[in-house]
Structures are given as C-alpha cells and as structure tokens.
Motif scaffolding. Sequence first.
Motif, mmCIF file in Angstrom:
data_model
loop_
_atom_site.group_PDB
_atom_site.id
_atom_site.type_symbol
_atom_site.label_atom_id
_atom_site.label_comp_id
_atom_site.label_asym_id
_atom_site.label_seq_id
_atom_site.Cartn_x
_atom_site.Cartn_y
_atom_site.Cartn_z
ATOM 1 N N TRP A 14 0.802 -1.208 0.000
ATOM 2 C CA TRP A 14 0.000 0.000 0.000
ATOM 3 C C TRP A 14 0.842 1.268 0.000
ATOM 4 O O TRP A 14 0.323 2.353 0.173
ATOM 5 N N LYS A 15 2.142 1.140 -0.192
ATOM 6 C CA LYS A 15 2.993 2.330 -0.233
ATOM 7 C C LYS A 15 2.654 3.146 -1.473
ATOM 8 O O LYS A 15 2.538 2.615 -2.562
ATOM 9 N N THR A 16 2.502 4.440 -1.306
ATOM 10 C CA THR A 16 2.142 5.295 -2.425
ATOM 11 C C THR A 16 3.314 6.144 -2.862
ATOM 12 O O THR A 16 4.352 6.207 -2.199
ATOM 13 N N ASP A 17 3.130 6.821 -3.994
ATOM 14 C CA ASP A 17 4.174 7.699 -4.519
ATOM 15 C C ASP A 17 4.069 9.113 -3.969
ATOM 16 O O ASP A 17 4.865 9.973 -4.341
ATOM 17 N N ARG A 18 3.101 9.351 -3.113
ATOM 18 C CA ARG A 18 2.890 10.697 -2.595
ATOM 19 C C ARG A 18 3.302 10.755 -1.118
ATOM 20 O O ARG A 18 2.673 10.104 -0.286
ATOM 21 N N PRO A 19 4.325 11.510 -0.771
ATOM 22 C CA PRO A 19 4.765 11.576 0.626
ATOM 23 C C PRO A 19 3.684 12.098 1.556
ATOM 24 O O PRO A 19 3.630 11.730 2.726
ATOM 25 N N ALA A 203 -2.037 13.109 -14.001
ATOM 26 C CA ALA A 203 -1.222 13.826 -13.021
ATOM 27 C C ALA A 203 0.233 13.415 -13.183
ATOM 28 O O ALA A 203 0.539 12.408 -13.824
ATOM 29 N N ALA A 204 1.133 14.190 -12.578
ATOM 30 C CA ALA A 204 2.564 13.908 -12.698
ATOM 31 C C ALA A 204 2.942 12.630 -11.973
ATOM 32 O O ALA A 204 3.811 11.882 -12.414
ATOM 33 N N ARG A 205 2.305 12.363 -10.820
ATOM 34 C CA ARG A 205 2.592 11.157 -10.037
ATOM 35 C C ARG A 205 1.335 10.321 -9.928
ATOM 36 O O ARG A 205 0.229 10.858 -9.815
ATOM 37 N N PRO A 206 1.454 9.001 -9.960
ATOM 38 C CA PRO A 206 0.270 8.158 -9.820
ATOM 39 C C PRO A 206 -0.290 8.237 -8.401
ATOM 40 O O PRO A 206 0.472 8.483 -7.446
ATOM 41 N N SER A 335 3.390 18.016 -19.848
ATOM 42 C CA SER A 335 4.141 18.000 -18.588
ATOM 43 C C SER A 335 3.709 19.135 -17.664
ATOM 44 O O SER A 335 3.667 18.970 -16.438
ATOM 45 N N VAL A 336 3.362 20.282 -18.253
ATOM 46 C CA VAL A 336 2.900 21.414 -17.451
ATOM 47 C C VAL A 336 1.556 21.094 -16.822
ATOM 48 O O VAL A 336 1.330 21.348 -15.632
ATOM 49 N N LEU A 337 0.643 20.535 -17.624
ATOM 50 C CA LEU A 337 -0.670 20.166 -17.085
ATOM 51 C C LEU A 337 -0.522 19.160 -15.954
ATOM 52 O O LEU A 337 -1.145 19.298 -14.896
ATOM 53 N N GLU A 338 0.291 18.129 -16.177
ATOM 54 C CA GLU A 338 0.461 17.095 -15.156
ATOM 55 C C GLU A 338 1.003 17.690 -13.861
ATOM 56 O O GLU A 338 0.565 17.302 -12.760
ATOM 57 N N GLN A 339 1.943 18.605 -13.961
ATOM 58 C CA GLN A 339 2.490 19.245 -12.762
ATOM 59 C C GLN A 339 1.442 20.105 -12.068
ATOM 60 O O GLN A 339 1.384 20.152 -10.833
ATOM 61 N N ARG A 340 0.593 20.768 -12.846
ATOM 62 C CA ARG A 340 -0.458 21.597 -12.259
ATOM 63 C C ARG A 340 -1.498 20.727 -11.544
ATOM 64 O O ARG A 340 -1.969 21.069 -10.452
ATOM 65 N N VAL A 341 -1.871 19.611 -12.179
ATOM 66 C CA VAL A 341 -2.807 18.682 -11.528
ATOM 67 C C VAL A 341 -2.191 18.147 -10.245
ATOM 68 O O VAL A 341 -2.843 18.068 -9.200
ATOM 69 N N ILE A 345 -3.631 18.469 -6.420
ATOM 70 C CA ILE A 345 -3.862 17.306 -5.555
ATOM 71 C C ILE A 345 -3.079 17.446 -4.249
ATOM 72 O O ILE A 345 -3.598 17.188 -3.159
ATOM 73 N N THR A 346 -1.823 17.855 -4.358
ATOM 74 C CA THR A 346 -0.982 18.015 -3.173
ATOM 75 C C THR A 346 -1.556 19.071 -2.233
ATOM 76 O O THR A 346 -1.561 18.893 -1.009
ATOM 77 N N MET A 347 -2.048 20.170 -2.788
ATOM 78 C CA MET A 347 -2.672 21.215 -1.974
ATOM 79 C C MET A 347 -3.840 20.655 -1.162
ATOM 80 O O MET A 347 -3.973 20.930 0.034
ATOM 81 N N ILE A 348 -4.655 19.847 -1.798
ATOM 82 C CA ILE A 348 -5.808 19.262 -1.104
ATOM 83 C C ILE A 348 -5.349 18.285 -0.031
ATOM 84 O O ILE A 348 -5.822 18.320 1.109
ATOM 85 N N LYS A 349 -4.414 17.416 -0.389
ATOM 86 C CA LYS A 349 -4.022 16.360 0.537
ATOM 87 C C LYS A 349 -3.247 16.888 1.742
ATOM 88 O O LYS A 349 -3.257 16.270 2.804
ATOM 89 N N ARG A 350 -2.589 18.023 1.585
ATOM 90 C CA ARG A 350 -1.835 18.593 2.701
ATOM 91 C C ARG A 350 -2.662 19.574 3.532
ATOM 92 O O ARG A 350 -2.167 20.142 4.495
#
Length: 407
Positions: A14-19, A203-206, A335-341, A345-350
């Motif tokens: 269950w380890k994810t790519d998102r810290p 997104a940039a990361r799965p 690549s720009v879109l993926e980084q923006r997405v 996502i990171t903003m929401i999760k943090r």
Amino acid sequence: MDDDHQPQIGLDLWKTDRPETGWLHEVECELCRRCGTDSKVARQDLETFVTRVLAKHGVPAEEGDTVARVLVAADLRGIASHGVARLGRYLNGIEAGYIRPGVDIEVTEAAASIATIDARHGLGQVAAARGMNLAIAKAQQGGVGVVTVKNSNHYGIAGYYVQTALDKRLIGISMTNAAPLVIPTHGTKALLGTNPIAFGMPAARPPDFLLDMATSVVTRGKLEVHDRNHEQMPQGWAVDENGYDCQDPGHVIANLVAQAGGGILPLGGRGETFGGHKGYGLAVMTDLLCGVLAGSAYGRDVNDLKRELPKGEIAAPRVGHFFLALAPERFMPLSVLEQRVDAFITMIKRSPKANNSPQIFIHGEKEHARALAHEKSGIPIAANVLETLRAIATKCGVEPPRTLGGS
C-alpha cells in the motif's frame, strides 16, 4: 468482523508515490472480511475463466477478452458490485437473445471529431471499448473526440474506459444511462438509472485523478451486495413503495423488479435539503446525453423488455453511452498540465484534516491502491459469488476459477 481481526494484506503493498499520503492500508477493512487464501483468485485466472465461459455462449474470443478485462478490473479495484458477480446477468441476456455477441457494430463518423455507434444490441463492454477507443483516436488526431453509443447493454464500471484515455495521457469522460432504479426528487416512482459519470485527468505522479460515481446515493450493485451478505443497508439509501426510508435491500430490489414503487434515492438523498435535486439533475443530464442525444432509450424505457414492439424490433435494454477524450497538450504542454494537476492534488491532501482523520483521499486513489494489492495478493471473491461461478463452470463444462488456497 472480529474486533481483533488483523488485515491480511501487507503494508508494503500500500505504499504510495505521494509523501503526503504515506501508507494506504485497508482503506475499507470490510474488503478483508473474506481475505483468506481460500477466497482469493489471481487476476489472470479470473479473466481466463470469464473468457472461457463466454466462449461457451458463442462470444468471439476478442469480445470475451474485452468483457473479462472490464469485469475483473472492477473486482481488482474493490468494486465487487460490478465485477464477476455480474457474469450470470450477461449469460442470461445472451441466452434470452437481447445480448447479441459477435454482431457487426455500425459506426458513423459525422465529423472529424464526432462519431455515433449503433451497438445493435451487442455486449456493452465491446461497444463501449469501441466508442472510447474511437474518441481517443479522434482526440489524438484533432484534439477532441466525442462518441455516442445507442442500442447497447450494461457496460460495467464507467472508470474503466476513462482509464484507457488516461493511459494515453488524455482527459477522459465516460457516461451511461441505465435501467430505472432511482426516484426523481419529490417522486416515488423509479424513472431514472443510477447513470454513472466518470472523469479523469492525468497527473505527474500516480494515481491520476479518476472520479467514477453514480448519480444516485448508491448503485443497485451495492444493494445486491448487502442482500447477498444478509445485511441491512444504511438509512437514506432507498425508499419503499410508500416513499418511506427502507433498510431492507431485498425488499427494495423486489419492488424494483416488480415496478411496485420506491427505489434508490438520487445523490444527496431525499428532497432538496442536502442537494438531492442536484443528484437528480446529474442523472437527467446523463440520460439526455446517453439516451436522448445518442438516439437510444431513456428514462423508464431503458431495459424495458416488456414494451410493445414495432414489427421487426427485438426486446432489448437499448442502453446508451457517451464518451469524450480531450488532448491536454492543445491547451498547454502535457508536462505542465500534469504538474499543475499534481500541485492541486498536493494542496488538497496537505490541507488540515477533520476529526483526527489521517488523510484526505483523492478520487481514484483508493481504487488504485486496492488494485496494486489485489494484483499481488489475489482478488478476494465473496463465498456466495464463488459458489455461483462454480455452478456456472459446471453448467458450461469449464474449469472453475482456481483459488490461491488450492480449492
């Protein structure tokens, strides 16, 4: 479930790519109630079983492979209500003649970015895969592809088709109408389907963002799961023939089959206090695109096998679908879109968590984690579903799905 129950899926799965997410362990521990090896089946074995059963019913190998992938993908992601438990439904449709395997699907390309498909009552997964793949091809060529499908059948989970667009790094939308199971706001008669909508953006990361939702509080499949498990369903899911809350899934299902009144509530629940009219509106929107615009059945006419037929027509569900694929690089570099997405996502999760919740999930995250786990450790299949699959195997003369426990 025992209070001291220990989940049997290892943390390493269950380890994810998102810290900011960290570990995703037993997102819903209910999935682990039957997670002994005697109930788990490897993905490939389950797909092979479904393909062989379908072949015994006259389904061409390529079509059988498509149906098997869609059904097993649902179980792999933990969406048991739309997985192999539905195999019997398709077999019954083939035997009754309203699902026609191997039929020639008619494709009309009205414009460079638009196409319409007449599925001619073929397998829903086959017609849907054709529709989404065509939308993808058009998006890759001209930036956008829109495809409608008429005269189809149940196509499985909407998110499967969006995932095919995401795999090509495209934005995807998938919708379908369905048999009338849902009451309109302030009504008591089921006139609308659960009419699911799926939307995905890379997104940039799965995992990528992948929303896959019914426009009802729940799907009929969830009611069936509770009924199979002899469990009451939560209050607020459905109403009886008199419009009162009902927690007996069997009673609601029986009423729906008999068209005796009542049904599932639209997303948001009863009335308008919690936005039930919004879920109702989304269901109507989906039916307008998948039924009215596509030239297929809509509302109470979907899946009406008893209606009076014009000469030469066959009684069939006449389900409609809608697909859209969009190439994001027509707006900005991919690549720009993926980084923006990813930043969104990171903003929401943090963001701050409520009531000591360990994390905030993004749509598609739980399903992605379950798929990784089940791909490695096997897909848990409910005992009664396994029993049904074994009965189908005996009837068809094929080997039943082999569990990892060896039985």
